[in-house]
Design a protein around this motif. Structure first.
Motif, PDB file in Angstrom:
ATOM      1  N   SER A   1       0.831  -1.215   0.000  1.00  0.00           N
ATOM      2  CA  SER A   1       0.000   0.000   0.000  1.00  0.00           C
ATOM      3  C   SER A   1       0.864   1.265   0.000  1.00  0.00           C
ATOM      4  CB  SER A   1      -0.923  -0.020   1.218  1.00  0.00           C
ATOM      5  OG  SER A   1      -0.114  -0.061   2.379  1.00  0.00           O
ATOM      6  N   ASP A   2       2.180   1.126  -0.018  1.00  0.00           N
ATOM      7  CA  ASP A   2       3.065   2.302  -0.017  1.00  0.00           C
ATOM      8  C   ASP A   2       2.976   2.994  -1.389  1.00  0.00           C
ATOM      9  OD1 ASP A   2       5.222   4.067  -0.107  1.00  0.00           O
ATOM     10  OD2 ASP A   2       6.524   2.763   1.089  1.00  0.00           O
ATOM     11  N   PRO A   3       2.575   4.268  -1.443  1.00  0.00           N
ATOM     12  CA  PRO A   3       2.434   4.942  -2.751  1.00  0.00           C
ATOM     13  C   PRO A   3       3.781   5.042  -3.494  1.00  0.00           C
ATOM     14  CG  PRO A   3       2.009   6.472  -0.930  1.00  0.00           C
ATOM     15  CD  PRO A   3       2.153   5.117  -0.316  1.00  0.00           C
ATOM     16  N   LEU A   4       4.886   4.949  -2.775  1.00  0.00           N
ATOM     17  CA  LEU A   4       6.202   5.053  -3.430  1.00  0.00           C
ATOM     18  C   LEU A   4       6.842   3.672  -3.652  1.00  0.00           C
ATOM     19  CD1 LEU A   4       7.561   8.088  -1.358  1.00  0.00           C
ATOM     20  CD2 LEU A   4       6.563   8.133  -3.638  1.00  0.00           C
ATOM     21  N   ARG A   5       6.024   2.654  -3.554  1.00  0.00           N
ATOM     22  CA  ARG A   5       6.537   1.270  -3.632  1.00  0.00           C
ATOM     23  C   ARG A   5       7.377   1.010  -4.890  1.00  0.00           C
ATOM     24  NH1 ARG A   5       5.615  -4.216  -2.243  1.00  0.00           N
ATOM     25  NH2 ARG A   5       5.422  -5.533  -4.073  1.00  0.00           N
ATOM     26  N   GLU A   6       6.834   1.415  -6.057  1.00  0.00           N
ATOM     27  CA  GLU A   6       7.510   1.083  -7.317  1.00  0.00           C
ATOM     28  C   GLU A   6       8.918   1.646  -7.365  1.00  0.00           C
ATOM     29  OE1 GLU A   6       6.692  -1.154  -9.465  1.00  0.00           O
ATOM     30  OE2 GLU A   6       4.971  -1.460  -8.129  1.00  0.00           O
ATOM     31  N   ILE A   7       9.018   2.943  -7.055  1.00  0.00           N
ATOM     32  CA  ILE A   7      10.328   3.612  -7.166  1.00  0.00           C
ATOM     33  C   ILE A   7      11.299   3.080  -6.094  1.00  0.00           C
ATOM     34  CG2 ILE A   7       9.582   5.674  -5.860  1.00  0.00           C
ATOM     35  CD1 ILE A   7      11.344   7.264  -7.931  1.00  0.00           C
TER      36      ILE A   7
ATOM     37  N   ASN B   1      12.900   5.143   3.818  1.00  0.00           N
ATOM     38  CA  ASN B   1      12.519   6.402   4.463  1.00  0.00           C
ATOM     39  C   ASN B   1      12.682   7.632   3.572  1.00  0.00           C
ATOM     40  OD1 ASN B   1      11.732   5.794   7.392  1.00  0.00           O
ATOM     41  ND2 ASN B   1      13.526   4.503   7.025  1.00  0.00           N
ATOM     42  N   MET B   2      12.947   7.429   2.287  1.00  0.00           N
ATOM     43  CA  MET B   2      13.102   8.582   1.388  1.00  0.00           C
ATOM     44  C   MET B   2      11.740   9.089   0.930  1.00  0.00           C
ATOM     45  SD  MET B   2      16.187   7.596  -1.192  1.00  0.00           S
ATOM     46  CE  MET B   2      17.810   7.203  -0.598  1.00  0.00           C
ATOM     47  N   ASN B   3      11.702  10.405   0.633  1.00  0.00           N
ATOM     48  CA  ASN B   3      10.483  10.965   0.036  1.00  0.00           C
ATOM     49  C   ASN B   3      10.613  10.906  -1.489  1.00  0.00           C
ATOM     50  OD1 ASN B   3      12.093  13.141  -0.758  1.00  0.00           O
ATOM     51  ND2 ASN B   3      11.622  14.288   1.119  1.00  0.00           N
ATOM     52  N   GLN B   4       9.568  11.335  -2.160  1.00  0.00           N
ATOM     53  CA  GLN B   4       9.520  11.253  -3.627  1.00  0.00           C
ATOM     54  C   GLN B   4      10.731  11.937  -4.279  1.00  0.00           C
ATOM     55  OE1 GLN B   4       6.412  10.407  -5.958  1.00  0.00           O
ATOM     56  NE2 GLN B   4       8.306  10.179  -7.143  1.00  0.00           N
ATOM     57  N   GLU B   5      11.020  13.148  -3.786  1.00  0.00           N
ATOM     58  CA  GLU B   5      12.110  13.937  -4.376  1.00  0.00           C
ATOM     59  C   GLU B   5      13.464  13.225  -4.230  1.00  0.00           C
ATOM     60  OE1 GLU B   5      14.033  18.290  -3.498  1.00  0.00           O
ATOM     61  OE2 GLU B   5      12.094  17.825  -2.596  1.00  0.00           O
ATOM     62  N   GLU B   6      13.693  12.699  -3.033  1.00  0.00           N
ATOM     63  CA  GLU B   6      14.962  11.994  -2.778  1.00  0.00           C
ATOM     64  C   GLU B   6      15.058  10.710  -3.604  1.00  0.00           C
ATOM     65  OE1 GLU B   6      15.136  13.593   1.840  1.00  0.00           O
ATOM     66  OE2 GLU B   6      14.125  11.726   1.339  1.00  0.00           O
ATOM     67  N   LEU B   7      13.937  10.018  -3.693  1.00  0.00           N
ATOM     68  CA  LEU B   7      13.940   8.771  -4.473  1.00  0.00           C
ATOM     69  C   LEU B   7      14.252   9.068  -5.939  1.00  0.00           C
ATOM     70  CD1 LEU B   7      10.836   7.025  -2.857  1.00  0.00           C
ATOM     71  CD2 LEU B   7      13.132   6.061  -2.924  1.00  0.00           C
ATOM     72  N   THR B   8      13.661  10.137  -6.461  1.00  0.00           N
ATOM     73  CA  THR B   8      13.891  10.497  -7.868  1.00  0.00           C
ATOM     74  C   THR B   8      15.362  10.837  -8.068  1.00  0.00           C
ATOM     75  OG1 THR B   8      11.675  11.414  -7.850  1.00  0.00           O
ATOM     76  CG2 THR B   8      13.034  11.968  -9.762  1.00  0.00           C
ATOM     77  N   LYS B   9      15.911  11.617  -7.143  1.00  0.00           N
ATOM     78  CA  LYS B   9      17.312  12.024  -7.264  1.00  0.00           C
ATOM     79  C   LYS B   9      18.235  10.791  -7.269  1.00  0.00           C
ATOM     80  CE  LYS B   9      20.973  13.816  -4.606  1.00  0.00           C
ATOM     81  NZ  LYS B   9      21.386  13.974  -3.255  1.00  0.00           N
ATOM     82  N   TRP B  10      18.008   9.866  -6.336  1.00  0.00           N
ATOM     83  CA  TRP B  10      18.887   8.699  -6.244  1.00  0.00           C
ATOM     84  C   TRP B  10      18.664   7.711  -7.385  1.00  0.00           C
ATOM     85  CZ3 TRP B  10      23.186   8.106  -3.477  1.00  0.00           C
ATOM     86  CH2 TRP B  10      23.417   9.046  -2.467  1.00  0.00           C
TER      87      TRP B  10
END
Ligand SMILES: C[S@@+](CC[C@H](N)C(=O)[O-])C[C@H]1O[C@@H](n2cnc3c(N)ncnc32)[C@H](O)[C@@H]1O
Length: 494
Positions: free
Chosen positions: A351-357, A394-403
């Motif tokens: 159910s994590d909205p950022l699961r895919e990334i 524990n990363m947010n969307q912005e951090e995940l995109t950057k990494w």
């Protein structure tokens, strides 16, 4: 022939018939129960299986109980006294070229049997030499009558430990066995989880070993059911020999003997699973591996891992293994274990909205399929993989995109100062705090867990295992608090 002896014969015939009928009836009942075990232990283990595994265990246990009740009255092995068989064993070893001058088999409290030094052994000096001919190995099994079964059974072809267990059972039932003196000094039963009661299994909670123990038990119950069917359906002379001795009780004994005593040796450039007599009388302590197989002399050699004085127990090192492993496969816990670790079950929720990334970043680091991460005992409790997971988790969307934009984000799997700087204190603070909370909650659940009052060896081991796990958690909590307090002050909000 007189009337009396005629009636005696016919009553004998009748009782023979009755007996046959009884055996057939028992066989029928066993076949039904064994099929049920096979079906229950083959159920697909879905991700939510953990929730059902206890219910499952209750069912399997009830079936195994019925099976052992049907099997055991006929086949309970006579109590045997290990001590009384030591002299014959020593004689057999000497006659077959084993060398063990200055060493004797003795009883040690808390260890059952072990080896005692009768003279000084300096660190590195040779203690035992055991010729290959006395070893009971998977190769011996493949050269025996069991070969006819091994060649047609896919499980045996891939699992030498099971081959060894079946071979041991056959040899145990053979009064002429070359290895009889060895088999006669083996323990009658073990402290492995295959001998646990349901209450003892339950007392393992909340240790992660609870699930592993249920899984191991299911797997052995399944093997038992699988081989029971083969033994009673295939037309092979060797399987006829196994028919009467292959009971659940005998199988768990053979499997536990293998689990607690097996070794791997290099014979003709292949790894062979083996029992090495006398060497396998050594108990474990922390140290280094000082045992080896000498190919030129075709013998196992065991060197002293430290100085031993007369009357000292001689130990060997079983390898860098956590207590969970020693508990499950060897039936003991080593409290001073420097290689101890605790397995944490971690994953990204569906159910994590950022699961895919998050999953795609974990995939880049080769961690996509990892469901358990280790927390170590000692100064550095957080493994590099665990650190990477908690950072990404524990990363947010912005951090995940950057990494995600980086080719291989290797800084995430490193606790080096330069990597920590690249990741930034913000992410690390969240990551370490998340892990700290997990550890705190886990350690509270240990405090709430119930323990039996009766002090059996099983319960002593369960208690020790949980104490060691709590120690790992406490060490980790201290480390995490220290690490968080040393992180640079929070970044200014943009
Ligand atoms: C290879 S056998 C060693 C000989 C065994 N003590 C015997 O009586 O046959 C391994 C078993 O010894 C016991 N053992 C070995 N090292 C131990 C230790 N450090 N503490 C407690 N038990 C130990 C465990 O029961 C283990 O499964």
């Amino acid at each position: 022939m007189g009337r009396k002896s005629q009636s005696k014969q016919s009553s004998k015939k009748n009782s023979g018939k009755e007996n046959n009928k009884f055996i057939q009836q028992r066989r029928k009942e066993l076949t039904i129960l064994v099929d049920k075990v096979l079906r229950l232990t083959s159920i697909f283990q879905a991700s939510n299986y953990v929730l059902k595994s206890w219910e499952h265990q209750l069912e399997i246990n009830a079936l195994i109980k019925e099976i052992t009740n049907l099997e055991c009255p006929q086949h309970k092995s006579a109590q045997h006294n290990r001590q009384a068989n030591i002299d014959k064993y020593i004689k057999w070893l000497s006659e077959n070229g084993a060398q063990f001058d200055g060493v004797e088999i003795s009883e040690f409290e808390g260890y059952e049997l072990g080896l005692k030094a009768k003279k000084d052994f300096k660190e590195g000096s040779l203690i035992l030499t055991i010729p290959a001919k006395v070893m009971l190995t998977e190769k011996s099994a493949k050269e025996s009558e069991l070969a006819t079964f091994i060649t047609v059974d896919p499980l045996l072809q891939n699992m030498p430990n099971i081959t060894l267990a079946l071979f041991l059972l056959l040899e145990k039932n053979n009064p002429e066995s070359f290895w009889k003196p060895y088999i006669d000094i083996l323990p009658e039963k073990y402290s492995t989880i295959l001998y646990f009661t349901l209450e003892e299994f339950a007392e393992l909670k909340p240790s992660p070993v609870f699930e592993s123990a249920l899984k191991l038990y299911r797997s052995i119950a399944r093997q038992y059911a699988y081989f029971y069917n083969k033994i009673h359906s295939l037309d092979l002379p060797v399987l006829k020999k196994l028919q009467d001795i292959f009971t659940f009780d005998n199988y768990r004994w053979a499997v536990s003997t293998v689990m607690t005593r097996q070794n791997n040796i290099q014979l003709a450039d292949t790894d062979v699973t083996a029992f090495i007599p006398l060497w396998d009388m050594c108990n474990h302590e922390h140290g280094k591996i000082t045992t080896d197989f000498n190919k030129e002399l075709d013998q196992g050699e065991c060197f002293a891992l430290r100085d031993f004085k007369p009357e000292d127990q001689i130990f060997i090192f079983y390898g860098a293994r956590p207590n969970a492993d020693l508990f499950l496969h060897n039936g003991f816990v080593y409290p001073q274990n420097k290689h101890d670790s605790l397995s944490l079950s971690l994953g990204v929720s569906s159910s994590d909205p950022l699961r895919e990334i998050k999953l795609s970043l974990l995939t880049k680091l080769g961690l996509a399929g990892v469901t358990h991460y280790s927390l170590y005992q000692g100064e550095l409790p957080v493994s590099a993989e665990l650190l990477a997971f908690i950072r990404i988790f524990n990363m947010n969307q912005e951090e995940l995109t950057k990494w995600s934009e980086q080719g291989l984000p290797s800084d995430l799997v490193s606790s080096e100062p330069s990597s920590a700087e690249a990741v930034g204190a913000d992410i690390d603070r969240r990551a370490y705090t998340y892990l700290l909370t997990r550890c705190v909650l886990l350690s509270i659940s240990y405090k709430k867990s119930e323990e039996g009052t009766e002090e059996t060896l099983h319960r002593k081991n369960i208690k020790l295992l949980k104490q060691c796990e709590v120690q790992i958690l406490e060490g980790a909590m201290k480390y995490l608090e220290d690490t968080i307090s040393k992180l640079p002050a929070a970044d200014k909000p943009k």
